[in-house]
Design a protein around this motif. Sequence first.
Motif, PDB file in Angstrom:
ATOM      1  N   GLY A   1      -7.105  -1.722   0.998  1.00 14.13           N
ATOM      2  CA  GLY A   1      -6.639  -2.258   0.061  1.00 14.13           C
ATOM      3  C   GLY A   1      -5.742  -3.617   0.341  1.00 14.13           C
ATOM      4  O   GLY A   1      -5.694  -4.446  -0.651  1.00 14.13           O
ATOM      5  N   LEU A   2      -5.421  -3.838   1.629  1.00 17.48           N
ATOM      6  CA  LEU A   2      -4.638  -5.119   1.958  1.00 17.48           C
ATOM      7  C   LEU A   2      -5.406  -6.222   1.664  1.00 17.48           C
ATOM      8  O   LEU A   2      -5.137  -7.412   1.118  1.00 17.48           O
ATOM      9  CB  LEU A   2      -3.789  -4.987   3.252  1.00 17.48           C
ATOM     10  CG  LEU A   2      -2.733  -3.970   3.288  1.00 17.48           C
ATOM     11  CD1 LEU A   2      -2.387  -4.009   4.935  1.00 17.48           C
ATOM     12  CD2 LEU A   2      -1.691  -4.391   2.408  1.00 17.48           C
ATOM     13  N   GLU A   3      -6.711  -6.129   2.402  1.00 18.61           N
ATOM     14  CA  GLU A   3      -7.649  -7.166   2.082  1.00 18.61           C
ATOM     15  C   GLU A   3      -7.910  -7.782   0.880  1.00 18.61           C
ATOM     16  O   GLU A   3      -8.256  -8.899   0.531  1.00 18.61           O
ATOM     17  CB  GLU A   3      -8.794  -7.136   3.320  1.00 18.61           C
ATOM     18  CG  GLU A   3      -8.567  -7.126   4.697  1.00 18.61           C
ATOM     19  CD  GLU A   3      -7.686  -8.351   5.097  1.00 18.61           C
ATOM     20  OE1 GLU A   3      -8.228  -9.353   4.758  1.00 18.61           O
ATOM     21  OE2 GLU A   3      -7.017  -8.461   6.059  1.00 18.61           O
ATOM     22  N   ALA A   4      -8.288  -6.850   0.127  1.00 17.55           N
ATOM     23  CA  ALA A   4      -8.549  -7.096  -1.150  1.00 17.55           C
ATOM     24  C   ALA A   4      -7.388  -7.748  -2.114  1.00 17.55           C
ATOM     25  O   ALA A   4      -7.587  -8.806  -2.640  1.00 17.55           O
ATOM     26  CB  ALA A   4      -8.878  -5.862  -1.971  1.00 17.55           C
ATOM     27  N   GLN A   5      -6.140  -7.235  -1.697  1.00 13.99           N
ATOM     28  CA  GLN A   5      -4.872  -7.910  -2.317  1.00 13.99           C
ATOM     29  C   GLN A   5      -4.960  -9.278  -1.732  1.00 13.99           C
ATOM     30  O   GLN A   5      -4.554 -10.203  -2.603  1.00 13.99           O
ATOM     31  CB  GLN A   5      -3.586  -7.020  -2.096  1.00 13.99           C
ATOM     32  CG  GLN A   5      -3.599  -5.769  -2.708  1.00 13.99           C
ATOM     33  CD  GLN A   5      -2.442  -4.919  -2.344  1.00 13.99           C
ATOM     34  OE1 GLN A   5      -1.186  -5.469  -2.445  1.00 13.99           O
ATOM     35  NE2 GLN A   5      -2.636  -3.800  -1.721  1.00 13.99           N
TER      36      GLN A   5
ATOM     37  N   VAL B   1       0.895  -1.007   0.028  1.00 17.15           N
ATOM     38  CA  VAL B   1       0.079  -0.127   0.011  1.00 17.15           C
ATOM     39  C   VAL B   1       0.909   1.338   0.024  1.00 17.15           C
ATOM     40  O   VAL B   1       2.151   1.139   0.415  1.00 17.15           O
ATOM     41  CB  VAL B   1      -1.040   0.069   1.188  1.00 17.15           C
ATOM     42  CG1 VAL B   1      -1.990  -1.062   1.208  1.00 17.15           C
ATOM     43  CG2 VAL B   1      -0.056  -0.120   2.570  1.00 17.15           C
ATOM     44  N   SER B   2       0.339   2.313  -0.256  1.00 13.99           N
ATOM     45  CA  SER B   2       1.099   3.407  -0.552  1.00 13.99           C
ATOM     46  C   SER B   2       1.369   4.390   0.514  1.00 13.99           C
ATOM     47  O   SER B   2       2.121   5.240   0.571  1.00 13.99           O
ATOM     48  CB  SER B   2       0.540   4.453  -1.736  1.00 13.99           C
ATOM     49  OG  SER B   2       0.608   3.607  -2.980  1.00 13.99           O
TER      50      SER B   2
ATOM     51  N   ASP C   1       0.752  -3.693 -10.798  1.00 12.64           N
ATOM     52  CA  ASP C   1       0.982  -2.333 -10.478  1.00 12.64           C
ATOM     53  C   ASP C   1       1.407  -2.308  -8.896  1.00 12.64           C
ATOM     54  O   ASP C   1       1.853  -1.262  -8.406  1.00 12.64           O
ATOM     55  CB  ASP C   1       0.110  -1.218 -10.622  1.00 12.64           C
ATOM     56  CG  ASP C   1      -1.194  -1.444 -10.145  1.00 12.64           C
ATOM     57  OD1 ASP C   1      -1.519  -2.233  -9.243  1.00 12.64           O
ATOM     58  OD2 ASP C   1      -2.361  -0.728 -10.229  1.00 12.64           O
ATOM     59  N   ARG C   2       1.245  -3.383  -8.221  1.00 13.18           N
ATOM     60  CA  ARG C   2       1.649  -3.414  -6.791  1.00 13.18           C
ATOM     61  C   ARG C   2       3.152  -3.443  -6.773  1.00 13.18           C
ATOM     62  O   ARG C   2       3.721  -3.053  -5.772  1.00 13.18           O
ATOM     63  CB  ARG C   2       0.967  -4.684  -6.249  1.00 13.18           C
ATOM     64  CG  ARG C   2      -0.286  -4.610  -5.668  1.00 13.18           C
ATOM     65  CD  ARG C   2      -0.735  -3.439  -4.766  1.00 13.18           C
ATOM     66  NE  ARG C   2      -1.036  -2.122  -5.583  1.00 13.18           N
ATOM     67  CZ  ARG C   2      -1.217  -0.990  -5.035  1.00 13.18           C
ATOM     68  NH1 ARG C   2      -0.956  -0.572  -3.631  1.00 13.18           N
ATOM     69  NH2 ARG C   2      -1.594   0.173  -5.782  1.00 13.18           N
TER      70      ARG C   2
ATOM     71  N   GLU D   1       3.887 -14.160   3.993  1.00 19.80           N
ATOM     72  CA  GLU D   1       3.357 -12.896   3.369  1.00 19.80           C
ATOM     73  C   GLU D   1       4.187 -11.527   3.920  1.00 19.80           C
ATOM     74  O   GLU D   1       4.358 -11.578   5.236  1.00 19.80           O
ATOM     75  CB  GLU D   1       1.766 -12.893   3.767  1.00 19.80           C
ATOM     76  CG  GLU D   1       1.159 -11.414   3.255  1.00 19.80           C
ATOM     77  CD  GLU D   1      -0.151 -11.368   3.927  1.00 19.80           C
ATOM     78  OE1 GLU D   1      -0.335 -10.612   4.925  1.00 19.80           O
ATOM     79  OE2 GLU D   1      -1.242 -12.211   3.321  1.00 19.80           O
ATOM     80  N   LEU D   2       4.474 -10.804   3.122  1.00 18.68           N
ATOM     81  CA  LEU D   2       5.198  -9.477   3.400  1.00 18.68           C
ATOM     82  C   LEU D   2       4.378  -8.462   2.854  1.00 18.68           C
ATOM     83  O   LEU D   2       3.868  -8.447   1.861  1.00 18.68           O
ATOM     84  CB  LEU D   2       6.534  -9.545   2.796  1.00 18.68           C
ATOM     85  CG  LEU D   2       7.660 -10.558   3.323  1.00 18.68           C
ATOM     86  CD1 LEU D   2       8.771 -10.617   2.413  1.00 18.68           C
ATOM     87  CD2 LEU D   2       7.865 -10.243   4.727  1.00 18.68           C
ATOM     88  N   VAL D   3       4.179  -7.313   3.780  1.00 16.96           N
ATOM     89  CA  VAL D   3       3.441  -6.309   3.592  1.00 16.96           C
ATOM     90  C   VAL D   3       4.085  -4.883   3.690  1.00 16.96           C
ATOM     91  O   VAL D   3       5.009  -4.707   4.468  1.00 16.96           O
ATOM     92  CB  VAL D   3       2.299  -6.000   4.729  1.00 16.96           C
ATOM     93  CG1 VAL D   3       1.648  -4.716   4.299  1.00 16.96           C
ATOM     94  CG2 VAL D   3       1.326  -7.224   4.439  1.00 16.96           C
ATOM     95  N   GLU D   4       4.192  -4.025   2.441  1.00 17.83           N
ATOM     96  CA  GLU D   4       5.279  -3.172   2.529  1.00 17.83           C
ATOM     97  C   GLU D   4       4.262  -1.600   2.378  1.00 17.83           C
ATOM     98  O   GLU D   4       3.071  -1.999   1.486  1.00 17.83           O
ATOM     99  CB  GLU D   4       6.016  -3.059   1.009  1.00 17.83           C
ATOM    100  CG  GLU D   4       6.830  -2.140   0.797  1.00 17.83           C
ATOM    101  CD  GLU D   4       8.321  -2.445   1.035  1.00 17.83           C
ATOM    102  OE1 GLU D   4       8.971  -2.324   2.333  1.00 17.83           O
ATOM    103  OE2 GLU D   4       8.695  -3.159   0.182  1.00 17.83           O
ATOM    104  N   VAL D   5       4.738  -0.793   3.227  1.00 15.66           N
ATOM    105  CA  VAL D   5       3.883   0.680   3.008  1.00 15.66           C
ATOM    106  C   VAL D   5       4.755   1.495   2.258  1.00 15.66           C
ATOM    107  O   VAL D   5       5.896   2.202   2.968  1.00 15.66           O
ATOM    108  CB  VAL D   5       3.572   0.994   4.514  1.00 15.66           C
ATOM    109  CG1 VAL D   5       2.968   2.358   4.220  1.00 15.66           C
ATOM    110  CG2 VAL D   5       2.526   0.016   5.104  1.00 15.66           C
TER     111      VAL D   5
END
Length: 226
Positions: free
Chosen positions: A23-27, A12-13, A80-81, A45-49
Amino acid sequence: MIEGRFVSYLRVSTKRQGDSGLGLEAQRKAVNDFLSGGRWLLVTELVEVESGKRADRPKLTEALRLCRLHNATLVIAKLDRLSRDAHFLLGLQRAGVRFVAADMPEANEMVVGIMAVVAQAERKMISARTKAALAAAKERGVKLGGPTHHLPKQAGRAAQASAAVRAVRAQDRAADLAQDIAELRAGGATSLRKIAAGLDARGLSTARGSAWTAAAVSRILSRLDA
């Protein structure tokens, strides 16, 4: 049917989106739907802000490291992520990591198309990359193989360049393993055999895909200490 190992990368941005989960749950759902029904293993799972305009993303770097170590495929919800930057996608391809986008499974073919578009510019960069690989290997004190004076001049240069590239890849592989080895040591793995067993237990293999031995661990440690 989807098979193999995967590392999921979600981005997410803004921090607000990261905190709220917007946005994360949809991804996450898109990735899970893509993998549904197959024989697969999600390594993590890795999450980037972070903004997509930046290429220096620590979570993506970690995801690529884990993909290389586990011979896994990077899976994302939307192309585009990662980035809309063709050069960045080409850099991802150079990293030696397979990736797939849930919304566009044929993305790998599209990347090949992008590579074709930039092929002319890429040819100009080949010389610079070869020189950089040779310089990097030289700085690390790597010997680039036996004498090549018996070979034609061009063949000798090609052999040196090939050896330099292999040396740089081996050094990068050692760097990828550094964190896991440090964790194993901190956990009490004080011998080469124990470290080898620990790497095997984590599902990590050598660059050739075989089980770890004390000798193989010793070579990795030597590269890390260089």
